[in-house]
Design a protein around this motif. Structure first.
Motif, PDB file in Angstrom:
ATOM      1  N   LEU A  30       0.868  -1.187   0.000  1.00 21.64           N
ATOM      2  CA  LEU A  30       0.000   0.000   0.000  1.00 21.64           C
ATOM      3  C   LEU A  30       0.896   1.224   0.000  1.00 21.64           C
ATOM      4  CD1 LEU A  30      -2.713  -1.090   2.601  1.00 21.64           C
ATOM      5  CD2 LEU A  30      -2.766  -1.312   0.124  1.00 21.64           C
ATOM      6  N   ARG A  31       1.614   1.373  -1.098  1.00 26.40           N
ATOM      7  CA  ARG A  31       2.685   2.354  -1.175  1.00 26.40           C
ATOM      8  C   ARG A  31       2.401   3.414  -2.228  1.00 26.40           C
ATOM      9  NH1 ARG A  31       7.564   0.300   0.905  1.00 26.40           N
ATOM     10  NH2 ARG A  31       8.789   1.453  -0.610  1.00 26.40           N
ATOM     11  N   LEU A  32       3.101   4.510  -2.091  1.00 27.10           N
ATOM     12  CA  LEU A  32       2.964   5.601  -3.042  1.00 27.10           C
ATOM     13  C   LEU A  32       3.718   5.331  -4.337  1.00 27.10           C
ATOM     14  CD1 LEU A  32       3.428   8.571  -0.552  1.00 27.10           C
ATOM     15  CD2 LEU A  32       1.307   7.889  -1.658  1.00 27.10           C
ATOM     16  N   ASP A  33       4.631   4.343  -4.323  1.00 29.91           N
ATOM     17  CA  ASP A  33       5.471   4.109  -5.490  1.00 29.91           C
ATOM     18  C   ASP A  33       5.106   2.824  -6.234  1.00 29.91           C
ATOM     19  OD1 ASP A  33       6.229   2.388  -3.531  1.00 29.91           O
ATOM     20  OD2 ASP A  33       8.385   2.680  -3.763  1.00 29.91           O
ATOM     21  N   THR A  34       3.868   2.360  -6.056  1.00 27.58           N
ATOM     22  CA  THR A  34       3.439   1.159  -6.769  1.00 27.58           C
ATOM     23  C   THR A  34       2.038   1.368  -7.312  1.00 27.58           C
ATOM     24  OG1 THR A  34       3.043  -1.220  -6.637  1.00 27.58           O
ATOM     25  CG2 THR A  34       2.516   0.058  -4.692  1.00 27.58           C
ATOM     26  N   MET A  35       1.692   0.679  -8.385  1.00 27.69           N
ATOM     27  CA  MET A  35       0.344   0.790  -8.962  1.00 27.69           C
ATOM     28  C   MET A  35      -0.538  -0.379  -8.542  1.00 27.69           C
ATOM     29  SD  MET A  35       0.212   3.601 -10.471  1.00 27.69           S
ATOM     30  CE  MET A  35      -1.349   3.402 -11.322  1.00 27.69           C
ATOM     31  N   LYS A  36      -0.019  -1.275  -7.747  1.00 28.92           N
ATOM     32  CA  LYS A  36      -0.794  -2.465  -7.392  1.00 28.92           C
ATOM     33  C   LYS A  36      -2.076  -2.129  -6.644  1.00 28.92           C
ATOM     34  CE  LYS A  36       2.666  -6.158  -7.219  1.00 28.92           C
ATOM     35  NZ  LYS A  36       3.306  -7.153  -6.355  1.00 28.92           N
ATOM     36  N   ALA A  37      -1.966  -1.233  -5.666  1.00 29.07           N
ATOM     37  CA  ALA A  37      -3.121  -0.963  -4.816  1.00 29.07           C
ATOM     38  C   ALA A  37      -3.770   0.383  -5.094  1.00 29.07           C
ATOM     39  CB  ALA A  37      -2.709  -1.022  -3.349  1.00 29.07           C
ATOM     40  N   LEU A  38      -3.161   1.200  -5.919  1.00 26.22           N
ATOM     41  CA  LEU A  38      -3.715   2.510  -6.213  1.00 26.22           C
ATOM     42  C   LEU A  38      -4.674   2.441  -7.388  1.00 26.22           C
ATOM     43  CD1 LEU A  38      -0.476   4.680  -5.841  1.00 26.22           C
ATOM     44  CD2 LEU A  38      -2.309   4.373  -4.179  1.00 26.22           C
ATOM     45  N   PRO A  41      -1.254   6.818   3.146  1.00 23.36           N
ATOM     46  CA  PRO A  41      -2.251   6.842   4.215  1.00 23.36           C
ATOM     47  C   PRO A  41      -3.678   6.661   3.714  1.00 23.36           C
ATOM     48  CG  PRO A  41      -1.118   8.965   4.043  1.00 23.36           C
ATOM     49  CD  PRO A  41      -0.476   8.054   3.068  1.00 23.36           C
ATOM     50  N   ALA A  42      -3.985   7.135   2.515  1.00 26.45           N
ATOM     51  CA  ALA A  42      -5.342   6.985   1.982  1.00 26.45           C
ATOM     52  C   ALA A  42      -5.666   5.516   1.740  1.00 26.45           C
ATOM     53  CB  ALA A  42      -5.485   7.776   0.680  1.00 26.45           C
ATOM     54  N   CYS A  43      -4.712   4.788   1.158  1.00 24.01           N
ATOM     55  CA  CYS A  43      -4.925   3.362   0.912  1.00 24.01           C
ATOM     56  C   CYS A  43      -5.049   2.591   2.220  1.00 24.01           C
ATOM     57  CB  CYS A  43      -3.771   2.789   0.092  1.00 24.01           C
ATOM     58  SG  CYS A  43      -3.782   3.248  -1.641  1.00 24.01           S
ATOM     59  N   LEU A  44      -4.159   2.898   3.167  1.00 21.73           N
ATOM     60  CA  LEU A  44      -4.162   2.186   4.442  1.00 21.73           C
ATOM     61  C   LEU A  44      -5.442   2.469   5.221  1.00 21.73           C
ATOM     62  CD1 LEU A  44      -2.640   0.334   6.338  1.00 21.73           C
ATOM     63  CD2 LEU A  44      -1.452   2.332   7.268  1.00 21.73           C
ATOM     64  N   THR A  45      -5.863   3.717   5.230  1.00 23.95           N
ATOM     65  CA  THR A  45      -7.107   4.066   5.926  1.00 23.95           C
ATOM     66  C   THR A  45      -8.305   3.375   5.295  1.00 23.95           C
ATOM     67  OG1 THR A  45      -6.213   6.229   6.559  1.00 23.95           O
ATOM     68  CG2 THR A  45      -8.602   5.981   6.605  1.00 23.95           C
ATOM     69  N   ALA A  46      -8.345   3.333   3.972  1.00 23.83           N
ATOM     70  CA  ALA A  46      -9.442   2.650   3.275  1.00 23.83           C
ATOM     71  C   ALA A  46      -9.462   1.170   3.620  1.00 23.83           C
ATOM     72  CB  ALA A  46      -9.304   2.845   1.762  1.00 23.83           C
ATOM     73  N   ALA A  47      -8.282   0.558   3.702  1.00 24.46           N
ATOM     74  CA  ALA A  47      -8.202  -0.863   4.032  1.00 24.46           C
ATOM     75  C   ALA A  47      -8.721  -1.121   5.443  1.00 24.46           C
ATOM     76  CB  ALA A  47      -6.758  -1.337   3.894  1.00 24.46           C
ATOM     77  N   ILE A  48      -8.266  -0.314   6.402  1.00 24.50           N
ATOM     78  CA  ILE A  48      -8.688  -0.499   7.798  1.00 24.50           C
ATOM     79  C   ILE A  48     -10.188  -0.255   7.946  1.00 24.50           C
ATOM     80  CG2 ILE A  48      -8.473   0.448  10.127  1.00 24.50           C
ATOM     81  CD1 ILE A  48      -5.512   0.995   9.492  1.00 24.50           C
ATOM     82  N   ASP A  49     -10.688   0.801   7.325  1.00 26.80           N
ATOM     83  CA  ASP A  49     -12.109   1.135   7.435  1.00 26.80           C
ATOM     84  C   ASP A  49     -12.986   0.022   6.870  1.00 26.80           C
ATOM     85  OD1 ASP A  49     -14.381   3.048   7.844  1.00 26.80           O
ATOM     86  OD2 ASP A  49     -14.493   2.864   5.669  1.00 26.80           O
ATOM     87  N   THR A  50     -12.631  -0.479   5.698  1.00 28.35           N
ATOM     88  CA  THR A  50     -13.434  -1.545   5.090  1.00 28.35           C
ATOM     89  C   THR A  50     -13.359  -2.820   5.919  1.00 28.35           C
ATOM     90  OG1 THR A  50     -13.035  -0.619   2.902  1.00 28.35           O
ATOM     91  CG2 THR A  50     -13.841  -2.873   2.992  1.00 28.35           C
ATOM     92  N   GLY A  51     -12.149  -3.153   6.382  1.00 26.15           N
ATOM     93  CA  GLY A  51     -12.000  -4.354   7.201  1.00 26.15           C
ATOM     94  C   GLY A  51     -12.831  -4.300   8.465  1.00 26.15           C
ATOM     95  N   ARG A  52     -12.821  -3.168   9.127  1.00 24.99           N
ATOM     96  CA  ARG A  52     -13.597  -3.031  10.363  1.00 24.99           C
ATOM     97  C   ARG A  52     -15.096  -3.105  10.097  1.00 24.99           C
ATOM     98  NH1 ARG A  52     -10.110   1.935  13.114  1.00 24.99           N
ATOM     99  NH2 ARG A  52      -8.424   0.641  13.971  1.00 24.99           N
ATOM    100  N   ARG A  53     -15.542  -2.528   9.001  1.00 23.11           N
ATOM    101  CA  ARG A  53     -16.982  -2.558   8.691  1.00 23.11           C
ATOM    102  C   ARG A  53     -17.456  -3.982   8.416  1.00 23.11           C
ATOM    103  NH1 ARG A  53     -18.749  -0.055   4.265  1.00 23.11           N
ATOM    104  NH2 ARG A  53     -16.715   0.399   3.337  1.00 23.11           N
TER     105      ARG A  53
END
Length: 252
Positions: free
Chosen positions: A49-57, A97-109
């Motif tokens: 979940l990095r700024l330098d990869t296109m995998k998760a963005l 942080p946007a990717c990580l926050t999205a992951a945590i939010d979805t997981g918790r929901r």
């Protein structure tokens, strides 16, 4: 699931497995395609979940990937969530942080559980639609609050549901905790409108119909009819997810 339903489920899975490129990988993952599952699982690793990869963005895709993975591999969500929560949202210049926050939010929901308190103050379906349309549309916490209170209406008609879908579709989630009867005409109506109704609505109705006598084969038959017309799989992902795994639910 009887043999006819199992046959229809396999047909839907095969339809989802025809393509794995682009957004089609989401459906392939939900249908159990091992290579797609591996790729998405790798892309959800905290180190990816990095700024330098296109995998998760982009970040908007993170939630879609989690949902697809949870259909075919729901047991992995807890492990992933623990990994994400251990990573500080600040301090790592490379983690987005946007990717990580999205992951945590979805997981918790997905892991949120709401229980009904039978002694809580009852509420009215139509009054909520009339008086709290903005809260119903946007406030997830408010929806969970309503779901914890008993519903006055014990039977919901097609008209009730049409009003809800038009004015506050997220109110459908509150019915998970309620002991109400939904008129079977609701499910027949929206099964016939499966190609022109929001996938969120169809997914919730599929979920709610599981505890009724509605013939679930109709959902599969209608989805298989419209599947060849799908141009963007994201538009149907939620409803297809609900058919691929009868234990899967739209996250709170």
């Amino acid at each position: 699931m009887d043999r006819s339903n199992n046959f229809l489920l396999e047909q839907l899975k095969q339809a989802c497995l025809q393509r794995t490129d682009g957004y089609w990988q989401l459906l392939a993952t939900a249908a159990g395609h091992e290579e797609s599952i591996r790729h998405i699982l790798e892309s959800l690793d905290v180190n990816e979940l990095r700024l330098d990869t296109m995998k998760a963005l982009p970040a908007s895709l993170v939630g879609d990937k989690i949902m697809a993975l949870c259909v075919s591999r729901p047991q992995l969500l807890g492990d992933l969530l623990s990994q994400w929560e251990q990573e500080p949202l600040t301090g790592n210049l490379y983690v987005d942080p946007a990717c990580l926050t999205a992951a945590i939010d979805t997981g918790r929901r997905f892991l949120t559980v709401v229980k009904l308190d039978p002694d809580a103050e009852p509420w009215s379906w139509e009054e909520q639609l009339k008086n709290e349309p903005l809260k119903i549309m946007w406030d997830c916490q408010y929806i969970r609050f309503l779901a914890s209170r008993p519903l006055v209406n014990k039977k919901l008609t097609l008209e009730n549901m049409e009003n809800c879908i038009e004015r506050g579709k997220t109110l459908l989630k509150t019915l998970r905790t309620q002991e109400v009867q939904i008129d079977e005409s609701v499910f027949h109506r929206y099964a016939d409108l499966i190609s022109s109704t929001d996938s969120y609505v169809i997914a919730m109705l599929i979920e709610l119909s599981r505890g009724t006598n509605f013939d679930s084969r109709i959902w599969f038959e209608r989805m298989l009819e419209v599947f060849p017309t799908i141009s963007d799989p994201r538009n149907f992902a939620l409803s297809i997810n609900a058919l691929l795994n009868d234990q899967w639910v739209v996250p709170w």
